[in-house]
Design a protein around this motif. Sequence first.
Motif, mmCIF file in Angstrom:
data_model
loop_
_atom_site.group_PDB
_atom_site.id
_atom_site.type_symbol
_atom_site.label_atom_id
_atom_site.label_comp_id
_atom_site.label_asym_id
_atom_site.label_seq_id
_atom_site.Cartn_x
_atom_site.Cartn_y
_atom_site.Cartn_z
ATOM 1 N N THR A 266 -1.511 -22.780 20.801
ATOM 2 C CA THR A 266 -1.870 -24.139 21.186
ATOM 3 C C THR A 266 -3.040 -24.062 22.170
ATOM 4 O O THR A 266 -3.582 -22.979 22.423
ATOM 5 N N ASP A 267 -3.403 -25.188 22.728
ATOM 6 C CA ASP A 267 -4.573 -25.215 23.603
ATOM 7 C C ASP A 267 -4.405 -24.302 24.811
ATOM 8 O O ASP A 267 -5.363 -23.650 25.239
ATOM 9 N N ARG A 300 -0.229 -28.918 13.938
ATOM 10 C CA ARG A 300 -1.354 -29.718 13.447
ATOM 11 C C ARG A 300 -1.232 -30.116 11.982
ATOM 12 O O ARG A 300 -2.128 -30.751 11.444
ATOM 13 N N GLN A 338 -3.706 -18.613 11.754
ATOM 14 C CA GLN A 338 -3.620 -19.849 12.535
ATOM 15 C C GLN A 338 -4.441 -19.731 13.815
ATOM 16 O O GLN A 338 -5.182 -20.661 14.179
ATOM 17 N N HIS A 339 -4.335 -18.596 14.481
ATOM 18 C CA HIS A 339 -5.024 -18.427 15.762
ATOM 19 C C HIS A 339 -6.542 -18.458 15.589
ATOM 20 O O HIS A 339 -7.239 -19.194 16.306
ATOM 21 N N TYR A 342 -7.769 -21.896 14.702
ATOM 22 C CA TYR A 342 -7.638 -22.789 15.852
ATOM 23 C C TYR A 342 -8.752 -22.544 16.868
ATOM 24 O O TYR A 342 -9.360 -23.489 17.387
#
Length: 350
Positions: A266-267, A300, A338-339, A342
């Motif tokens: 995540t962020d 997401r 995913q990383h 992102y």
Amino acid sequence: MSGPLYVPVLPARSHAAGAFRRLWPDVRAAIRPLWNLPPLPGATPEALATAVGKYVGPVSAASRHGGWLDAPFGEDAQTAALAEALFLFCELGWLRPVTGPERTVAQQAAAVETARRCLHGLGVRVWVTGEWDARLGEAVRVLLARTGPEVPVDLLLDMGAVLDDRPDAGKEALRALDALMPLAVWRSAVLLGGGFPRVTADMLEEGWCESARAEWRMWHEVRVTGRAYAPLLGYGDYGVQHPSALAQAPTPGSGGPPWGVLRYTTDRSYLLFKTLTRGPDRIAVNRSAARRIVELPEFRGAGAGQGEEWLSDCANGPLTTSKGVGGPREWLCAGNLQHMTYVVQGLSGG
């Protein structure tokens, strides 16, 4: 000075090469990996040539947009054979050789010669795993003097593991950059660090845990300092593995602990959910772990990237079959997909 949007520090292993190849083309085009050959202790020149082809061949084919190729664990006796084997992939592809101030003079000379022959430039990797040592700056100056101005150079400032127990990493990175940036007309400069934790069974006693993206915070700390170089400083990390994973020598067999982990970036955090590699509850536990991720407010959606798509498929699969549940390699691949997606989308404002 200009450089790549994102530099992941990746092992030259099949799982990382496979994840990189599977990225959406626009995401892959924004990435310039720093590939790392694993340790090959005691390997003869003949065995080294075979091993380099095995590990580097797939990553070279995947790195059509460029990147760097390093053998940080090469033994002194392997320098000449490694240089000869790696040269082929630097010459045929767009990968650049890497050296650093702590390497032997022989390794530095071999990397510089490869850079001169391949015409792609040279990566100078400076490790600062603790406090900045001014002697490193002098060693880099000497290395650059040997290199000469005709070879384009990229600065790869590698802070190693950057976890919450290292709160001054941003200050140390700034001290290093202030010393290193004036030493050359760098083609690019990238700040690297690994914030993903070393996962243990104890961490996952509750079924999941959260770890801060400390390397992301470090990069932002440097970017807001007002230094002239700060807006052009590239970002890099170690993906969803602890930096120590690079030093793991290849091992035969399929052993390992009875548990694994699904990862989600995540962020500000890495979220880790426990999975099982064997046992009668494996399917139910693993689908439940994926379901917990897709039900997160930060999730997401399956269309955000291949990592999210895999997690959605795993979460919604039947409990009567293990198809789509995966194992350690699939979990790592999904986490990296995913990383990396992102990070690129975040850096590009997507």
